[in-house]
Design a protein around this motif. Structure first.
Motif, mmCIF file in Angstrom:
data_model
loop_
_atom_site.group_PDB
_atom_site.id
_atom_site.type_symbol
_atom_site.label_atom_id
_atom_site.label_comp_id
_atom_site.label_asym_id
_atom_site.label_seq_id
_atom_site.Cartn_x
_atom_site.Cartn_y
_atom_site.Cartn_z
ATOM 1 N N ARG A 121 40.054 41.965 35.448
ATOM 2 C CA ARG A 121 40.245 43.414 35.365
ATOM 3 C C ARG A 121 39.711 44.139 36.596
ATOM 4 O O ARG A 121 40.264 45.158 37.020
ATOM 5 C CB ARG A 121 39.607 43.960 34.089
ATOM 6 N N MET A 177 30.928 44.368 36.155
ATOM 7 C CA MET A 177 30.616 43.612 37.347
ATOM 8 C C MET A 177 29.126 43.731 37.676
ATOM 9 O O MET A 177 28.750 44.235 38.727
ATOM 10 C CB MET A 177 31.456 44.167 38.500
ATOM 11 N N LEU A 206 32.200 47.575 48.621
ATOM 12 C CA LEU A 206 33.067 48.721 48.315
ATOM 13 C C LEU A 206 34.033 48.444 47.167
ATOM 14 O O LEU A 206 34.499 49.382 46.513
ATOM 15 C CB LEU A 206 33.877 49.115 49.566
ATOM 16 N N VAL A 207 34.356 47.189 46.911
ATOM 17 C CA VAL A 207 35.307 46.904 45.825
ATOM 18 C C VAL A 207 34.776 47.425 44.491
ATOM 19 O O VAL A 207 35.545 47.691 43.569
ATOM 20 C CB VAL A 207 35.658 45.396 45.683
ATOM 21 N N ALA A 208 33.455 47.590 44.409
ATOM 22 C CA ALA A 208 32.875 48.079 43.155
ATOM 23 C C ALA A 208 33.307 49.510 42.853
ATOM 24 O O ALA A 208 33.153 49.983 41.730
ATOM 25 C CB ALA A 208 31.346 47.984 43.213
ATOM 26 N N LEU A 209 33.865 50.217 43.852
ATOM 27 C CA LEU A 209 34.296 51.600 43.626
ATOM 28 C C LEU A 209 35.667 51.676 42.957
ATOM 29 O O LEU A 209 36.102 52.735 42.533
ATOM 30 C CB LEU A 209 34.325 52.371 44.951
ATOM 31 N N ALA A 210 36.381 50.560 42.888
ATOM 32 C CA ALA A 210 37.694 50.563 42.228
ATOM 33 C C ALA A 210 37.487 50.444 40.719
ATOM 34 O O ALA A 210 36.786 49.547 40.259
ATOM 35 C CB ALA A 210 38.556 49.415 42.751
ATOM 36 N N GLU A 211 38.104 51.358 39.983
ATOM 37 C CA GLU A 211 37.978 51.312 38.521
ATOM 38 C C GLU A 211 38.669 50.052 37.995
ATOM 39 O O GLU A 211 39.783 49.740 38.417
ATOM 40 C CB GLU A 211 38.664 52.532 37.890
ATOM 41 N N PRO A 212 38.037 49.337 37.056
ATOM 42 C CA PRO A 212 38.711 48.164 36.494
ATOM 43 C C PRO A 212 39.964 48.549 35.706
ATOM 44 O O PRO A 212 40.020 49.635 35.130
ATOM 45 C CB PRO A 212 37.660 47.542 35.568
ATOM 46 N N VAL A 213 40.957 47.696 35.732
ATOM 47 C CA VAL A 213 42.207 47.925 34.998
ATOM 48 C C VAL A 213 42.522 46.658 34.212
ATOM 49 O O VAL A 213 42.568 45.565 34.793
ATOM 50 C CB VAL A 213 43.376 48.226 35.974
ATOM 51 N N GLU A 214 42.687 46.803 32.910
ATOM 52 C CA GLU A 214 42.929 45.634 32.061
ATOM 53 C C GLU A 214 44.324 45.057 32.349
ATOM 54 O O GLU A 214 45.316 45.770 32.230
ATOM 55 C CB GLU A 214 42.827 46.064 30.594
ATOM 56 N N ARG A 271 44.694 49.840 43.309
ATOM 57 C CA ARG A 271 44.359 50.938 44.228
ATOM 58 C C ARG A 271 45.170 50.824 45.511
ATOM 59 O O ARG A 271 45.583 51.811 46.097
ATOM 60 C CB ARG A 271 42.868 50.899 44.588
#
Lengths: 242, 187
Positions: B33, B1, A59-67, B41
């Motif tokens: 990132r 990823m 599920l962590v893949a659903l979080a948008e990456p943030v620089e 989140r």
């Protein structure tokens, strides 16, 4: 309604539900601390938590990456450098002992232990074909406790004690291995302290360099699961000797 | 990823445990990132999320020696350290649930987002959740939403009840049953 919804929950279900809620994140700060403390002494709870971590991890893949801001790595690096200095001289217990262990495995300590083991091995069993050696050391003080040796062609390995150890009467020592890329560890059986164990390898792939071996403390009849549940007593990685 | 990333997280953690700071830098360079995304989140404040990530990386460095590759994948371990650092932060800072009109609108958007993110239409799915995806799809939509709001947004039962406008008891039982179904489905 699912028929399971009406089944009264067992103790295992309650433990698993607690583990699930911990990983999901819905518990209060107080309960989270309690679970974290219990995990350190209750292998079954830790095991259940690890299983939930693995199940939900995708599920962590659903979080948008943030620089991250450029300053963040500099802060981390500075904190790590500051933390690194006292560690080299401190002799505390806990994670640091493991760090010592791994440093030891990588450095001179391990070489010395391997040399010692090699000498010992040739005395015990003068088979010239020994191709893999693993020195299993105690996580706390890096003291070598066991030697694993295997000939690449022979389909068995031996686990030889280097000293005597005691295991509580309601516990057992269980021998495990895992090579890189395996889905999980494989049990090689229960170990009697002070005695050499011969393990046939006909059901396992050939040994690999760096393959992990460990002895864990388990219930009297061994781990109830297909993986270790208790603390590591001795650990090491296979080294090819030629 | 990318799922096929050849980076060896287990080896990088073993290197950290040997005192190799370059290995920690590699983990950060590759995952930083995504990990900040996960922390943000849950924490929902940029500066606090960076603080959480800082503490989590120091923790990864210090605890790398206790990571046991026989018990799980290194990548999952790293994400767990960060997620639990974020969850501990958010639970101990007792996040206030905004109840004003603007806050409520933001929450509704978020619920809509969570719903969208969990619809899992094969044509639209941006990421591959593997087995978990199939099992989530088998859950009723509201149970799935509750689980995602908790895992991804760090919502407590009370927050989920407020967001979804459902009674607290209903939310608790949805989550309980949803988790049980997930466990059975993934067994």
């Amino acid at each position: 309604m699912n028929p399971n919804d009406t089944t009264p929950p067992s103790a295992d279900d309650a433990l698993d539900a607690l583990a699930g809620d911990y990983v999901l994140g819905t518990l209060s700060a107080t309960t989270r601390r309690e679970v974290e403390a219990r995990m350190r002494r209750e292998p079954a709870l830790r095991e259940a938590v690890e299983a939930w971590e693995e199940r939900l991890h995708p599920l962590v893949a659903l979080a948008e990456p943030v620089e991250p801001s450029p300053a963040l790595w500099r802060r981390i690096d500075a904190s790590v450098s500051a933390a690194a200095a006292p560690r080299r001289t401190a002799s505390r217990t806990g994670w640091w002992s493991s760090l010592q262990l791994w440093r030891g495995l990588a450095g001179a300590g391990f070489a010395a232990a391997a040399l010692m083991a090699a000498v010992l091995v040739t005395r015990i069993e003068p088979a010239p074909a020994t191709q893999f050696i693993v020195v299993l050391v105690a996580p706390q003080d890096k003291a070598p406790g066991w030697v694993v040796q295997a000939a690449a062609d022979a389909r068995r390995l031996s686990l030889t004690p280097l000293g005597s150890i005691t295991v509580p009467s309601d516990k057992s020592l269980q021998f495990w291995t895992k090579a890189d890329g395996w889905r999980g560890p494989v049990s090689l059986g229960l170990v009697t302290p002070g005695q050499t164990l011969q393990v046939p390898l006909d059901k396992l792939p050939p040994l690999e360099p760096n393959q992990l071996f460990e002895l864990t403390l388990e219930p009297a009849n061994g781990s109830p699961l297909d993986r270790p549940t208790g603390p590591i007593q001795f650990i090491g990685r296979a080294v090819k000797v030629l | 990823m990318p799922a096929t990333d050849p980076f060896d997280h287990d080896a990088a953690l073993a290197a950290c445990a040997r005192g190799d700071r370059q290995a920690l830098a590699q983990i950060y360079g590759l995952e930083g990132r995504y990990l900040l995304g996960v922390a943000l989140r849950i924490v929902r404040q940029r500066q606090s999320a960076e603080d959480v990530l800082h503490d989590a990386f120091v923790s990864i460095w210090q605890r790398a020696g206790s990571f046991d590759p026989a018990r799980g994948a290194g990548r999952g371990w790293i994400y767990s350290v960060v997620r639990h650092a974020a969850l501990n932060w958010v639970r101990s800072h007792a996040r206030e649930v905004p109840v004003d009109e603007e806050g409520q609108a933001a929450l509704e958007n978020e619920v809509a987002l969570a719903r969208h993110a969990t619809q899992l239409d094969p044509a639209e799915t941006r990421v591959d959740l593997g087995r978990l995806e199939a099992c989530l799809e088998r859950l009723e939509a509201e149970r799935r939403e509750c689980i995602v709001l908790a895992y991804l947004d760090g919502c407590s039962h009370g927050e989920i009840a407020q967001r979804t406008q459902k009674p607290l008891g209903t939310v608790k039982s949805w989550i309980q049953r949803g988790m049980r179904s997930l466990r059975e489905c993934m067994a």
